[in-house]
Scaffold this active site. Sequence first.
Site, mmCIF file in Angstrom:
data_model
loop_
_atom_site.group_PDB
_atom_site.id
_atom_site.type_symbol
_atom_site.label_atom_id
_atom_site.label_comp_id
_atom_site.label_asym_id
_atom_site.label_seq_id
_atom_site.Cartn_x
_atom_site.Cartn_y
_atom_site.Cartn_z
ATOM 1 N N LYS A 208 27.513 49.370 53.761
ATOM 2 C CA LYS A 208 27.916 50.448 54.669
ATOM 3 C C LYS A 208 27.459 51.798 54.108
ATOM 4 O O LYS A 208 26.861 52.600 54.793
ATOM 5 C CB LYS A 208 29.437 50.402 54.833
ATOM 6 N N GLU A 214 26.853 47.641 42.642
ATOM 7 C CA GLU A 214 26.480 46.218 42.570
ATOM 8 C C GLU A 214 25.312 45.941 43.515
ATOM 9 O O GLU A 214 24.317 45.306 43.147
ATOM 10 C CB GLU A 214 27.665 45.318 42.983
ATOM 11 N N GLY A 268 34.746 48.030 56.180
ATOM 12 C CA GLY A 268 33.949 46.979 55.532
ATOM 13 C C GLY A 268 34.518 45.590 55.757
ATOM 14 O O GLY A 268 33.809 44.659 56.137
ATOM 15 N N ARG A 269 35.827 45.430 55.539
ATOM 16 C CA ARG A 269 36.416 44.088 55.626
ATOM 17 C C ARG A 269 36.641 43.643 57.072
ATOM 18 O O ARG A 269 37.151 42.551 57.315
ATOM 19 C CB ARG A 269 37.715 44.035 54.817
ATOM 20 N N GLU A 354 43.182 44.163 50.492
ATOM 21 C CA GLU A 354 42.599 45.499 50.501
ATOM 22 C C GLU A 354 43.222 46.337 51.628
ATOM 23 O O GLU A 354 43.297 47.559 51.533
ATOM 24 C CB GLU A 354 41.072 45.423 50.662
ATOM 25 N N HIS A 385 45.977 18.073 45.011
ATOM 26 C CA HIS A 385 45.854 17.493 43.669
ATOM 27 C C HIS A 385 45.728 18.571 42.602
ATOM 28 O O HIS A 385 45.296 18.296 41.484
ATOM 29 C CB HIS A 385 44.665 16.530 43.636
ATOM 30 N N LYS A 509 35.852 52.149 39.806
ATOM 31 C CA LYS A 509 34.426 52.449 39.999
ATOM 32 C C LYS A 509 34.020 53.648 39.142
ATOM 33 O O LYS A 509 32.991 53.626 38.472
ATOM 34 C CB LYS A 509 34.160 52.836 41.469
HETATM 35 O O1 F6P Z 1 35.543 47.334 47.312
HETATM 36 C C1 F6P Z 1 35.519 48.487 48.063
HETATM 37 C C2 F6P Z 1 34.554 48.448 49.194
HETATM 38 O O2 F6P Z 1 34.439 49.734 49.677
HETATM 39 C C3 F6P Z 1 34.958 47.486 50.299
HETATM 40 O O3 F6P Z 1 35.904 47.978 51.154
HETATM 41 C C4 F6P Z 1 33.656 47.241 50.938
HETATM 42 O O4 F6P Z 1 33.728 46.116 51.760
HETATM 43 C C5 F6P Z 1 32.768 47.067 49.734
HETATM 44 O O5 F6P Z 1 33.271 47.997 48.799
HETATM 45 C C6 F6P Z 1 31.304 47.264 49.960
HETATM 46 O O6 F6P Z 1 30.978 48.551 50.371
HETATM 47 P P1 F6P Z 1 29.572 48.889 50.970
HETATM 48 O O7 F6P Z 1 29.386 48.095 52.214
HETATM 49 O O8 F6P Z 1 29.586 50.359 51.249
HETATM 50 O O9 F6P Z 1 28.528 48.538 49.950
#
Ligand code: F6P
Length: 547
Positions: A208, A214, A268-269, A354, A385, A509
């Site tokens: 987003k 990452e 995002g979620r 979240e 199990h 972060k």
């Molecule tokens: O973990 C925080 C967060 O902002 C989530 O809400 C989101 O889904 C994820 O990081 C990834 O964010 P982006 O789509 O901006 O890379």
Amino acid sequence: MDESDITTTKAWQDLQDHHQAMRDTSMRSLFEADDQRAGSWSHQAVDLRIDLSKHLADNHTLELLTALARQSGVEQLRDDMFNGVRINTTENRAVLHTALRNVSGRPVMVDGTDVMPDVLRVLDHMAEFSDSVRNGSWTGATGKRIRTVINIGIGGSDLGPVMAYEALRDFSQRDLALRFVSNIDATQFVEATRDLDPAETLFIISSKTFTTDETMTNATTARDWITTALGQDATANHFVAVSTNAQAVAEFGIDTANMFEFWDWVGGRYSLCSAIGLSLMIAIGKDNFHDMLAGFHAMDEHFRTAPIEQNIPMLLGLLGIWYGNFWDTRSEAILPYEQYLSRFPAYFQQGNMESNGKRVTRDGRYVSYQTGPVIWGEPGTNGQHAFYQLLHQGTDIVPVDFIGFVHPRHQVGEHHDKLMANMFAQSAALAFGKTPEEALADTKALGLPADVARHREFPGNRPSTTILAPELTPNTLGQLTALYEHKIFTQGAIWNINSFDQWGVELGKSLAKQTYAAMKDRDVTALGDASSAQLLSTYLELQDEAR
Ligand code: F6P
């Protein structure tokens, strides 16, 4: 009395009193008192049959819970969400994931502008692109067709496509594989690409913000992997982006003509139905993707229009509150009896935790009550199990959701009937248990010493919801997913928290950035606490020793 604190309301206090009265009620007695209970506590929401009969609740519980919901203004907040009001107040954003699957043709307005033309335009763009990858007309830089699509993203830009791809694998084009890279740990990238030909690999960079460390680290590694093998110009054929940030996409070197956009009003979620679902659409095709959107929409309509008493996402949310806030339960398990739903619990671990892992109300006060539970789960029967021991005999009560299907995706021998027999049996064992007398009788019958009997008792009274769907299809997956989204919404509304921000991820972060800078500068004093400084210094020393 602070009227804005739900715990001071009459509805809340009535529920506290009612809990005192219900504490010793057994599931057996609830069924004995009402021989219609199994039927009258079973509901239908679109195609899903939802059995609520195995809950520690009676009709009065439901009256009090629905009174709590009315008093908390859940319906108004729901209407505000659907109407594009900026209910995500800390980020000043509307919350309109429901517009992404609005197949009704109705306009959805944000600040006087209908967002639907943009939603439909991006869906068309996704359909055109996914067709071209599926039919081989989109090729890599050397002219070879794409055989593997790798989605690089994390959190909501990963878990939705992962969950839905796993769920709908049976609908996917099998000569086109989908893989996912999310972790900044290089292992995932290395393992995902080790057997691949770069010339046949397409990366979708899904973010987003297009700033998430990452994702950008993995994207850079992927770009190196492609350009090392195929040359600098290969990026255009091997990378597309999904983002709200066109500038950052262009700076990375992806042509914005190959960017699929979404908007700040998609959390995002909650973004699976947006362009974040591009990898899924490539896997299952546009028609199946649209069928999934239709399933989401059908549940959205149920949530939008059904009165609280028959509104299944609301009832599920209320029962969760009943346990968490009055019975003091701390976690909920989601247990799908369907291997294809193996990532569904993980998806709603983010979705729920979240969203509702918050401790400040919408009007800025600390809450005085428990909010979101810990969500976890694994597919049945594997869990039986592993961790069901605690569900049956542990000291914590964990409300459970069982999810099963009438028709299997694969009719092989007796597998499916055995699977479902296990699911039904587990809900019965949790609810009704085994009394001391019953345990003693069967301990004796087995010839075991009588003092083993206590270990063989099952307390019962452990609540569960059973969700039975006709068959796992894109449509029913959409229904199920929207059901949980709206359950989460209901709880957030009642707890008076903002379910749509996630400030709790920020501190980690920024500390990671600071720590990384200290590591590169070899300056452990830059870290703010002695423990972290010592850890970093040990790490650097051990690395030096190994050189
Ligand atoms: O973990 C925080 C967060 O902002 C989530 O809400 C989101 O889904 C994820 O990081 C990834 O964010 P982006 O789509 O901006 O890379």
